[in-house]
Structures are given as C-alpha cells and as structure tokens.
Design a protein around this motif. Sequence first.
Motif, short mmCIF file in Angstrom:
data_model
loop_
_atom_site.label_atom_id
_atom_site.label_comp_id
_atom_site.label_asym_id
_atom_site.label_seq_id
_atom_site.Cartn_x
_atom_site.Cartn_y
_atom_site.Cartn_z
N UNK A 14 0.82 -1.21 0.00
CA UNK A 14 0.00 0.00 0.00
C UNK A 14 0.86 1.27 0.00
N UNK A 15 2.13 1.14 0.38
CA UNK A 15 3.00 2.32 0.47
C UNK A 15 3.96 2.42 -0.71
N UNK A 16 4.02 1.35 -1.53
CA UNK A 16 5.00 1.35 -2.62
C UNK A 16 4.50 2.23 -3.76
N UNK A 17 5.39 3.03 -4.31
CA UNK A 17 5.02 3.92 -5.41
C UNK A 17 6.08 3.80 -6.48
N UNK A 18 5.65 3.67 -7.73
CA UNK A 18 6.61 3.73 -8.82
C UNK A 18 6.42 5.06 -9.54
N UNK A 19 7.52 5.79 -9.72
CA UNK A 19 7.44 7.10 -10.39
C UNK A 19 7.63 6.97 -11.89
N UNK A 20 8.00 5.75 -12.32
CA UNK A 20 8.33 5.57 -13.73
C UNK A 20 7.12 5.83 -14.62
N UNK A 21 7.34 6.59 -15.68
CA UNK A 21 6.27 6.84 -16.65
C UNK A 21 5.28 7.90 -16.19
N UNK A 22 5.51 8.50 -15.02
CA UNK A 22 4.54 9.47 -14.48
C UNK A 22 4.95 10.90 -14.83
N UNK A 23 3.97 11.80 -14.74
CA UNK A 23 4.24 13.23 -14.93
C UNK A 23 5.00 13.75 -13.71
N UNK A 25 5.56 16.28 -10.86
CA UNK A 25 4.72 17.25 -10.14
C UNK A 25 5.46 17.76 -8.91
N UNK A 26 4.92 18.78 -8.29
CA UNK A 26 5.41 19.20 -6.97
C UNK A 26 4.80 18.23 -5.95
N UNK A 27 5.16 18.40 -4.69
CA UNK A 27 4.58 17.54 -3.65
C UNK A 27 3.11 17.83 -3.43
N UNK A 28 2.63 18.92 -4.01
CA UNK A 28 1.20 19.21 -3.92
C UNK A 28 0.44 18.66 -5.13
N UNK A 29 1.16 17.99 -6.01
CA UNK A 29 0.50 17.36 -7.16
C UNK A 29 0.40 18.25 -8.37
N UNK A 30 1.03 19.40 -8.32
CA UNK A 30 0.97 20.33 -9.45
C UNK A 30 1.94 19.87 -10.54
N UNK A 33 5.91 22.35 -15.81
CA UNK A 33 6.24 22.38 -17.23
C UNK A 33 7.75 22.35 -17.46
N UNK A 34 8.51 22.61 -16.42
CA UNK A 34 9.95 22.80 -16.61
C UNK A 34 10.69 22.43 -15.31
N UNK A 35 11.84 21.77 -15.42
CA UNK A 35 12.57 21.35 -14.20
C UNK A 35 14.08 21.55 -14.37
N UNK A 36 14.48 22.43 -15.28
CA UNK A 36 15.90 22.61 -15.56
C UNK A 36 16.41 23.95 -15.05
N UNK A 52 8.38 28.70 -6.13
CA UNK A 52 8.01 27.66 -5.14
C UNK A 52 8.56 26.29 -5.54
N UNK A 53 8.69 26.06 -6.82
CA UNK A 53 9.20 24.76 -7.26
C UNK A 53 10.66 24.59 -6.85
N UNK A 54 11.46 25.63 -7.13
CA UNK A 54 12.87 25.58 -6.70
C UNK A 54 12.95 25.44 -5.18
N UNK A 55 12.15 26.24 -4.46
CA UNK A 55 12.24 26.24 -2.99
C UNK A 55 11.86 24.88 -2.42
N UNK A 56 10.78 24.31 -2.94
CA UNK A 56 10.36 23.00 -2.42
C UNK A 56 11.42 21.94 -2.69
N UNK A 57 11.92 21.93 -3.93
CA UNK A 57 12.91 20.92 -4.32
C UNK A 57 14.18 21.05 -3.47
N UNK A 58 14.63 22.29 -3.31
CA UNK A 58 15.87 22.51 -2.57
C UNK A 58 15.69 22.25 -1.07
N UNK A 59 14.56 22.69 -0.54
CA UNK A 59 14.33 22.48 0.90
C UNK A 59 14.28 20.99 1.21
#
Length: 661
Positions: A14-23, A25-30, A33-36, A52-59
């Motif tokens: 129930x806790x296993x998640x595969x990220x492969x093939x997925x869009x 997103x941020x941790x809020x599910x957003x 469009x860009x991650x570079x 917010x994307x940079x801040x969330x990722x870096x934090x």
Amino acid sequence: MVKEMNNKQQQLEAFRVSDEGQALTTNQGLKMAEDEHSLKAGDRGPTLLEDFHFREKMTHFDHERIPERVVHARGSAAHGTFETYECASDITKAQFLNGKGTKTPVFVRFSTVAGSRGSADTVRDARGFATKFYTQEGNYDLVGNNIPVFFIQDAIKFPDFIHAVKPEPNNEIPQAQSAHDTFWDFIANNQESAHMVMWHMSDRSIPRSYRMMEGFGVNTYRFINKDGKAHFVKFHWKPLLGIKSLVWDEAQIIAGKDPDFHRRDLWEAIERGDYPEYELGVQLIPEEDEFNFSFDILDATKLWPEEEVPVRILGKMTLNKNVDNFFAETEQAAFHVGHVVPGIDFSNDPLLQGRLFSYTDTQLIRLGGPNFHEIPINKPICPFHNNQRDGYGRQTINVGQVSYHKNSLANNTPRPVPVEEGGYAHYEEKVDGHKVRARSDSFKDHFSQARLFWLSMTDIEKKHIIDAFSFEVGKVKNKTIRRQVVDMFAHVSHTLATNLADNVGLALPQKVEVPNIQQTSPAVSQELNSVDSVKTRKVAILVSENSAHNLDEILTSLTKEHIIVELISTKQGMYQHHEINQTFATATSVLYDGVYVTTPFADANDQNKALHFIQEAFDHSKTIGYTENVSYLQAIANKNGVTNSPESFMQALAKHRHWVR
Ligand code: HDD
C-alpha cells in the motif's frame, strides 16, 4: 518467479510507489512544465523568491539526511519469513513459536558497530544481527550480535565504551577500527571486557559473509509457557552455510577494493534466489537452576557452554526479498529489545535492563519524534489501538471524542486484555534488595571464560588471535597501554601474552596465575564446526584466447554445483563464445573464494598480473585450480588446495581455506 507475498509484504504494498512513466509534479500534485531552470528576473538575472518549485525541491534536498545510528550505523537488511520446525508451547506461549509450520514475516538488519554509515563492510568488528518478527501478537525484536558475549556488564558503561572505540574526539581518527589508543586504554582499565576481546580478536570479527555468520541474543531473557513456568533463555541463529571468515590481510584489501562487500554479497545472493537461511535455537535454564553454574547467568560477558546447556532448534528463517528503498526500509527500521510478545520477558541482566531504555530513546532523535511506529517498515501487522496521540509526523487519523482511559463515552475502550485472552503481563518475579550502586561478586571473574575460549581454539585460530592482537596493540602509540594490555591477557594465556609482548617490542610478561580450568567448548571453534560446502562460493576463472578447450566443461562442472563463476582476463570482450566479466584492472583475487587458471598468458606483463592474482589467492590460503598447460603453476602443484581437475578443485574449495602449505 512470482513470490508469495506474506502479510507484511501485503501491508507494505500500500505504500509502494513507482514514479516511472509518471508526470513530474510538486509535492502538492501540481504538474510542472519545466525542471531545468530556476525562475529568474531575466535569463542572466537573480532567482526569484516566488519560485516555489525551486524552494520546495531545494528544501526537501537540504533535509534529506537524518542522524545515523549512534552505533551500528553501517548496515544492510532484507525481508524474509520465519517458520517453526516444531511447537515450542512447552517452553513459551509466544504464538509465533507455537504450532508446527507457523510462519511469521521478518525483517533483518545486519551491521557493523563502530563505523559510520559510509564505512567499509569488512573491518574488524562485531556484527549486529537484528530481527523484527511481525507476529500476530505485535512486533517482537531480537536485537543481537554475531558474538555471544559483550564488552561490559552494566549498561551505564555503554557510552564510555562506545566513546573509546569510536574515532578519537580530537581528530576523528581512525574510522571503523578498534586498533587505536582509546579502545585499548578502555580495555586495559575495564577488565570485564577480556572475554569479548578474545572473540573480537578472533576470526569471528571478519566474517566472509552475513550469510555465513551466527547470531546471538547475547542477553539472558525469560520464556514463560501458558502454565506460567519460566525458563531463562539465550537465543542463537545458526547459518545453514556454516560459519566462515576472511583473513585479515584480505579483509583490509577488500575494504578498499569493494567497501560494500557484505552488502553486495547479501543483495546479490537474494537477487539470484540463493536465499540465506538461519536456524533459530534456544538454550534454556529452568528458574530453579539459576545458581547451579560456575558463572552468573545474568552476566552478559559469559556464554552458556553449548555442551553444558544444549541448543534446542525451533525453526528456520529464510531471507528472500531485498528492500525496494534503502532509506525507507533499512535506514528507518527501528529495533528495540523491549518489543516483546506474551511468553517472552526480561531477566535482571544489568546490560539488558539499560538497553530497555536506550533503544526507544535513540529513535526519538534519529527518527524525529514518537510516531516512528507508523513508518511502514516498523508498523505491526496486527491492529494496534491506544490513547497515544499527536506528535511530529502523525499519520493515523484517530476518530472520535475519547483519548483517555478510563472512560464511559467509548465504553471504556480501548480496553486492557486479560492474560488468558492474550494480554501481556510481566512475569511476577519476587525482587527484594537494598538500593545500591554495586555489582554482584558473582560478576567478578573476568578471565575464566576468556581462557575457556582460548583453550577451545584450534592452532590456526590461536595464531589468528595472536596476529590480530599484535596488529591492534601494535597500532597503539602509548607504551604504557601496550604494557597494560599484555599484562591483562597474561591472565588468559601466557603463550598469548608472551607472543604479543614479543611482537610489539615489550619485555615478556611475568608468569601470572591463569584460571585453573581445562574445560573447553568445541562449539565456539569455527574450524571444529566447519560446514564443507561450495554452494554460492565465488570463483574467478582466468581465461584468454589460449584457454584450454575444456573451458565449457569446467564452467558446467562448477555452475552445476551452484558455484558463482566470473571470467577474468586482460581485456573485456568475448573469448570462446563466453563474455569476460572482469579484467585484472577491475577485479582482484580477494573478491573470490577460489581461482581456476585455464590458460598461460603469453605476454610477460599479462603473466605478471595473472601471477599476482594467483599468488595473492595462494597467500590467503585459497583453493587454486589449473589446467595442465599452465606450466608456471607446476611449482605450487603439490601444495594443499592446489588442484588440476574441476572435481578436485571443488572438493578443495569446500574446505574454504588451506592453512598448511
Ligand atoms: Fe545496542 C543498536 C545490538 C548493547 C544501545 N544494538 C543496536 C543494533 C544492534 C545492537 C544489532 C542495531 C539495530 C539496527 O540494525 O537498527 N547492542 C546490541 C547487543 C548488545 C547491545 C547485542 C549487547 C548485548 N546497545 C547495547 C547497550 C546499549 C545499546 C548496552 C545502551 C544501553 N544499540 C543501542 C542504541 C542503538 C543500538 C543506541 C543505536 C541505534 C538503535 O539503537 O536503534 O540504542
């Protein structure tokens, strides 16, 4: 092969998640469009606070690390199942040990003690062997080591001992080693450590594999059966592959060549389907016999000789699944000697008593709060309910108005469960005494069992112990400490102390009285209890274009017996339709249990590399096989463990090492 999922695996699913093939997103599910690129005021301008994307990722990244375990930081773990051979209800009412064929999911973490998380696997150290049984009555943790005794008798000395063995505080040197002044200073001044030091200086401290070492609960616990009858109990894990060790020179080289040697060995064996197996056994002493031994059975520096108190085997554990995520499972696993089930209780062993405080306490700092039991790997598979609430990272949504006991609003639930219905009640031991800071006189014999261990060793095991002492004490800079150590171990064996003194440049010790015992315990000798098997042992086959035509035949003979084979040559590529796995640049003999040479190397440079490979294996007492056309091996042809047919090679390999050459 589709593996059956046990209850714990189903729960983890129930806790296993595969990220492969997925869009992404941020941790809020957003969806982003860009991650570079960070958000900037102009493509050469400063980064904006609104990103917010940079801040969330870096934090999140900045907070990735948690404190490593204060001891046993370096480890590796696997899932498996424990199955009983017989019903043990005559000695314990613990349900996971009752009934024949009862299966319980387990999670086992092996570790070294002194090194930090990134230290090498093959250092000289005790190994941790911690097992979490996910039983229907709650989690039961058996938190043991691969050595049956401990350095100290009272937990209040644990911080001192660990401070002494860890890197020295002024310069943080040396990493993961006991070969330094503060460790030996502690030993010389705390002579209760003598017995454990003997084990630590023996081959037990450099296991060949986690799959080939014993486990011991070390402390004395209690078993209670359904009639309330109690036995003192010591736990044992016995590996089906037998107990095997490295040699010290080899262990040191591996620490550089493959610091993950044990972790890799465990991981690869499980991936291949060579599931590690260990039998669980118990030694039992009825309560009424507590004082019938020459040692105090509550003293963790003493073992119960197996010849005197036999081990009763209860079942077998098989490790059959690697973790999916090292951090989520292995790193966050929280063991505690106080996690018990009905039928298992504690003794007054003062080391165990202190451990009962430390393990939960340490999880609070390491895992950041009191809700670590909710982390998937730690979660029981049976229901759990109480009035504990809140705290950092709380996951459970406890519904309802009531969070206290006793109550009327929830009909006085969650309610305590009577013993007859499976509720845990502590064993009603009568205790009476003065409140004192003291140790019983019965704990004061520090040398008898150290000597028993020494006397139980074969000649080669004794030699390894002398060599290990000479290495370790030889690294001690302070001459007074060296002297103290030599004089201390003269109380164990004059031969040991004399050899040590001689090797580290000290005057020979005075002859002192050693404990007057002739008793031995053959069960503690690895050599006397050798399991001769080639199963899953690793062999390097040296090949070239000139390899003997019978390469196929050699490969078939070896792999048929479940030997793991790697082909090694001067370059990678294909030879005789076989892929070369390693070259002399990427592999070294210390990573293998034996070497088979199928070819002469024409080029002098290549021949030197091959000869170095073979010589090193020979020096480490390993088995060497060769085909007739390799003339330069004729020189060692008549030595023990040097053979020239696949059959004789395998017979020799099963012996593990050939000490006399
Ligand atoms: Fe301990 C971890 C084994 C004495 C305090 N211990 C730890 C682990 C093992 C042992 C295998 C690693 C568990 C894991 O993989 O997460 N320890 C032993 C044995 C002992 C022993 C066999 C002697 C009988 N330990 C001992 C004492 C104390 C501790 C006397 C303190 C009073 N041990 C701890 C700890 C650790 C720990 C500080 C560090 C990380 C953890 O607990 O979870 O609480």
